[in-house]
Design an enzyme around this catalytic site. Structure first.
Site, PDB file in Angstrom:
ATOM      1  N   HIS A  78      30.791  15.653 -45.472  1.00 29.42           N
ATOM      2  CA  HIS A  78      30.558  17.175 -45.554  1.00 29.42           C
ATOM      3  C   HIS A  78      29.366  17.482 -46.229  1.00 29.42           C
ATOM      4  CE1 HIS A  78      34.331  19.259 -44.171  1.00 29.42           C
ATOM      5  NE2 HIS A  78      33.557  20.107 -43.710  1.00 29.42           N
ATOM      6  N   GLU A  86      25.267  10.398 -21.237  1.00 31.58           N
ATOM      7  CA  GLU A  86      25.793   9.446 -22.512  1.00 31.58           C
ATOM      8  C   GLU A  86      26.531   8.349 -21.990  1.00 31.58           C
ATOM      9  OE1 GLU A  86      27.146  12.408 -25.664  1.00 31.58           O
ATOM     10  OE2 GLU A  86      28.070  13.175 -23.811  1.00 31.58           O
ATOM     11  N   ASP A 140      25.876   8.297 -27.832  1.00 33.29           N
ATOM     12  CA  ASP A 140      26.860   7.752 -27.086  1.00 33.29           C
ATOM     13  C   ASP A 140      26.465   6.832 -26.229  1.00 33.29           C
ATOM     14  OD1 ASP A 140      29.580   8.419 -27.922  1.00 33.29           O
ATOM     15  OD2 ASP A 140      28.949  10.716 -27.399  1.00 33.29           O
ATOM     16  N   CYS A 200      18.622  14.611 -26.849  1.00 35.09           N
ATOM     17  CA  CYS A 200      19.324  15.260 -27.843  1.00 35.09           C
ATOM     18  C   CYS A 200      20.060  14.218 -28.962  1.00 35.09           C
ATOM     19  CB  CYS A 200      20.461  16.444 -27.535  1.00 35.09           C
ATOM     20  SG  CYS A 200      21.657  16.076 -26.567  1.00 35.09           S
TER      21      CYS A 200
END
Ligand code: PEP
Ligand code: MG
Length: 561
Positions: free
Chosen positions: A190, A425, A449, A496
């Site tokens: 995080h 992907e 991916d 992306c």
């Protein structure tokens, strides 16, 4: 303090110089007192501490909602729930009844749940940090120990900590804090994600050595190299200070010969929007909507989603916002959706597969919110579907869009069907790219991916790092094939995945023919600068040459040249 450099994992490509402020979260209580304990009194102390913790959390929630955003503030709801968790409550009660003082009882009651979460994968493991956060808050209140106020640090503070939990990081004011470094944590913790979204210099996972750094020491925190330099030379300080001065380009950029390349940002939370605009993003190229579904107990409803999407569209009145429909499963579990326990979740029910099967209602609700936002928001919306592997899946998704539009029509609800696209992907999507492109307005290559599936090298497994490189010839050829399929079928094409944010690869990507590149906000200024130095003809000659290469080494050598 002697001049020395400690190394960890760089979280964000920024460096800064500052003064150490230790954020101590000492929950080492030593052994419990020998003196006998009165259980009812200890239970009362626990109740008082819980009440005080509740008040603190509610105040911090409000402050975070105002300063950062409603979504970030959601972390505190989870903490409030942990505070009332029955397993923890009964753990405290039984420990107190076994003659432990309340603070020791709290420590014991949290131990098992923390361990259980810690053994899980990905984001679930981060829940262990949330639990530690709640535990340490209670212990602090019970022992009356002092606490550094992270929301009120001196200018130029470099915060050092064992770890920073979500509620810690949400309090840091990026205008005052120079950066932070932690003993534990990795690139996806995080704290690291937060650092990237705010372009805050940070190094995580330095290890035990960090504990030896003294309060008030002058340090350079370099999130690019993953270094924390103690007592830095004047030269090193200057380097860090100038490295942070970023030349932001707010207008769209073109190559030397005038080809415009859209440079957009990847986001997951409404709170990131202002920051990405400040980095010069032309729009949003990937809105990972699954983040709107995390850190809560139930999914956001249609209106809440509509608000999130229109907020993004209103932030980019002249730009495009590409929202990806829910991509859960794989490394992104959402506890309340009861995902199946799969042996290999990356090859299981994830992305569009779930939207067309187990989560059809969620998918329809999301599409309703999106179609309404497309009509009402200022910017231009686009929707894309994740992890499509067959033309049938895309057809089914497009039929759902049609059905939702028909339903909104029947209800007289204002809506519009925006541009639609598919993420590429998987190798199967590359092979089907012409047929996919025929059916939509755009394709967007998700190299994270695509690389994992093409090279059979799992995301997050450091043992196969060299294989998981998008400049492996097989991946590069898959990418080139996708670009070609898009353009031959009148679709535009973007990227992306993380590859798009590497300025050393910008020339290659422009040469391959990408119309749009989308990345973490922090890399936008460098990629925009790189686009402006590209000569398209030379770039496409270099790209053709790279596609002939047999090995990654050859491609890397060509890039260096
Ligand atoms: C990708 O796979 O490249 C991508 C952008 O999607 P995510 O990282 O969210 O899986
Ligand atoms: Mg992906």
């Amino acid at each position: 303090m002697s001049r020395r450099t400690l190394t960890g994992t760089g979280a964000t490509p920024r460096a800064a110089v500052g003064t150490v402020v230790w954020y101590d979260r000492d929950s080492d209580l030593g052994d419990p007192d020998e003196t006998s304990v009165d259980p009812p009194t200890e239970l009362e102390r626990f109740e008082d501490a819980r009440e005080a913790a509740r008040a603190e959390l509610e105040a911090e929630r409000e402050r975070t909602a105002e300063r950062v955003g409603e979504q970030e503030a959601g972390v505190f709801d989870a903490h409030l729930q942990f505070l009332d968790d029955p397993q923890i409550e009964s753990g405290v009660t039984s420990a107190v009844e076994n003659d432990l003082p309340a603070e020791h009882a709290v420590k014991r009651a949290f131990a098992d749940p923390i361990e259980q979460f810690q053994e899980m994968d990905g984001r679930m493991a981060e829940r262990a940090d949330d639990l530690r956060d709640v535990r340490d808050r209670l212990i602090r209140l019970l022992t009356g120990s002092e606490r550094v106020d992270l929301g009120d640090l001196p200018n130029g503070a470099v915060v050092l900590a064992e770890r920073l939990t979500p509620s810690d990081t949400a309090q840091l004011d990026p205008d005052r804090v120079a950066g932070f470094a932690t003993v534990t944590g990795g690139r996806t913790s995080h704290a690291a994600i937060f650092a990237r979204s705010l372009a805050l210099p940070a190094v995580v996972g330095i290890g035990d050595e960090l504990r030896e750094v003294e309060e008030d020491a002058t340090v350079v925190v370099d999130g690019e190299t993953g270094e924390l330099c103690l007592d830095p030379t004047d030269e090193r300080r200057e380097e860090a200070a100038t490295a942070s001065e970023v030349d932001v380009r707010t207008d769209p950029v073109s190559t030397v010969d005038g080809t415009t390349v859209e440079v957009a940002a990847n986001v997951g939370q409404p709170a990131e929007l202002d920051g990405v605009r400040a980095q010069g993003a032309d729009g949003i190229g990937l809105y990972r909507t699954e983040f709107l579904f995390l850190d809560r107990q139930s999914p956001p409803d249609e209106d809440e989603q509509y608000d999130a999407y229109t907020t993004a569209l209103d932030t980019f009145p002249d730009g495009r916002v590409i929202v990806r429909t829910l991509d859960i499963g794989g490394d992104k579990p959402i506890p309340y959706l009861n995902l199946p326990d799969e042996e290999n979740p990356f090859l299981g029910e994830r992305g569009i597969r779930r939207s067309l099967d187990s989560d059809t209602e969620l998918f329809e609700t999301q599409l309703r919110a999106l179609l309404r936002a497309a009509a009402d928001g200022d910017g231009e919306l686009a929707i894309m579907f994740p992890l499509v592997t067959t033309v049938d899946e895309l057809d089914a998704a497009l039929e759902t869009v049609d059905a939702v539009a028909t339903q909104l029509d029947a209800e007289n609800v204002t809506h519009a069907v925006p541009e639609l696209g598919v993420m590429i992907e998987t190798p199967s999507a590359v092979f089907a790219a012409p047929e996919l492109a025929e059916r939509v307005d755009f394709l967007s290559v998700g190299t994270n991916d695509l690389t994992q599936y093409t090279m059979a090298a799992a995301r997050g497994n450091e043992n196969v790092e060299a294989l998981r490189d998008p400049t492996q010839p097989a991946v590069l050829r898959a990418i080139a094939r996708t670009v070609e399929a898009a353009h031959e079928n009148d679709a535009w094409v973007g990227m992306c995945g993380e590859m798009a944010g590497d300025p050393d690869l910008t020339e290659l990507l422009v040469g391959l023919g990408f119309d749009e590149l989308s990345m973490s906000a922090v890399t936008i200024p460098d990629v925009k600068a790189a686009v402006q130095s590209v000569h398209t003809d030379e770039a496409s000659a270099h790209a053709t040459h790279a596609l002939d290469a047999a090995t990654r080494e050859q491609i890397r050598t060509q890039l260096d040249e």
